[in-house]
Design a protein around this motif. Structure first.
Motif, short mmCIF file in Angstrom:
data_model
loop_
_atom_site.label_atom_id
_atom_site.label_comp_id
_atom_site.label_asym_id
_atom_site.label_seq_id
_atom_site.Cartn_x
_atom_site.Cartn_y
_atom_site.Cartn_z
N GLU A 26 0.83 -1.22 0.00
CA GLU A 26 0.00 0.00 0.00
C GLU A 26 0.86 1.27 0.00
O GLU A 26 0.46 2.30 -0.54
N GLU A 27 2.02 1.21 0.62
CA GLU A 27 2.88 2.39 0.75
C GLU A 27 3.88 2.55 -0.39
O GLU A 27 4.30 3.67 -0.70
N ALA A 33 5.30 5.69 -10.90
CA ALA A 33 5.76 6.81 -10.06
C ALA A 33 7.28 6.95 -10.15
O ALA A 33 7.80 8.06 -10.25
N PHE A 34 7.98 5.81 -10.12
CA PHE A 34 9.44 5.86 -10.23
C PHE A 34 9.87 6.39 -11.59
O PHE A 34 10.81 7.18 -11.69
N VAL A 35 9.21 5.95 -12.66
CA VAL A 35 9.55 6.44 -13.99
C VAL A 35 9.39 7.95 -14.04
O VAL A 35 10.28 8.67 -14.55
N ASP A 36 8.29 8.47 -13.50
CA ASP A 36 8.07 9.92 -13.47
C ASP A 36 9.14 10.63 -12.65
O ASP A 36 9.66 11.67 -13.06
N ARG A 37 9.48 10.10 -11.49
CA ARG A 37 10.49 10.73 -10.64
C ARG A 37 11.86 10.73 -11.32
O ARG A 37 12.58 11.73 -11.26
N ILE A 38 12.21 9.63 -11.97
CA ILE A 38 13.50 9.56 -12.68
C ILE A 38 13.52 10.61 -13.78
O ILE A 38 14.52 11.29 -13.98
N PHE A 73 2.52 11.94 -4.04
CA PHE A 73 2.86 10.56 -4.37
C PHE A 73 2.34 10.17 -5.75
O PHE A 73 2.76 9.17 -6.33
N GLU A 74 1.41 10.96 -6.29
CA GLU A 74 0.81 10.67 -7.59
C GLU A 74 1.25 11.64 -8.68
O GLU A 74 1.34 11.26 -9.83
N ASP A 75 1.46 12.91 -8.31
CA ASP A 75 1.66 13.96 -9.31
C ASP A 75 2.96 14.72 -9.04
O ASP A 75 3.02 15.52 -8.12
#
Length: 165
Positions: A26-27, A33-38, A73-75
């Motif tokens: 859940e956390e 999300a990782f692809v976006d952060r990278i 965490f989403e955007d």
């Protein structure tokens, strides 16, 4: 010897493995999300590496307020060059590399980026049992967070930049 560097797209699979060791389903951040952060915040996404193996990482976007909100965490958006607060959305160390000072080294690297980029400080949320760890590193608990991320209870911790009035 452990080295610290900015994330690369080729790190994705190792990062996901460490994320899933350190956080519940859940956390844990999703692959997307990782692809976006990278892609968007590689300047504030640092990995600790030894001989090609990633041992841990720290990441988070620059935000305007001193507390993390669940929408982060989403955007994710690209970081401004200066100002704001450095948020920490993820700090995790591989199970086989814990208690070696890697989390502390990653936090210290992030703190140096805060100074270099004229940020106000660092903000993160953590579970109750980790509050003393962060307090030893100079963070101050601001109490229970409004975050409901992953259905858990989180605490706001902030470390303001020392030379910032």
């Amino acid at each position: 010897m452990i080295s610290l560097r900015n994330v690369q797209a080729t790190d994705l699979e190792q990062l996901l493995s460490i994320e899933n060791e350190g956080f519940s389903i859940e956390e844990a951040a999703t692959k997307e999300a990782f692809v976006d952060r990278i892609k968007l915040i590689s300047d504030t996404f640092i990995v600790a590496e030894k001989e090609g193996e990633i041992l841990g990482y720290i990441n988070g976007p620059i935000i305007d307020q001193p507390y993390i909100t669940d929408d982060l965490f989403e955007d994710i958006k690209e970081n401004p060059k200066t100002g704001g607060y450095q948020s920490i959305l993820g700090l995790a160390v591989s199970k086989n590399a814990r208690n070696l000072g890697i989390a502390k080294a990653l936090l210290e690297k992030m703190e140096s980026l805060v100074g270099e980029n004229d940020r106000k400080g660092i903000t993160l949320t953590c579970k109750r049992e980790l509050v003393p760890f962060y307090e030893k590193l100079g963070f101050v608990s601001h109490g229970l967070s409004e975050s409901q991320h992953g259905g858990a209870s989180w605490f706001n911790l902030v470390k303001f930049r020392e030379d910032k009035n």
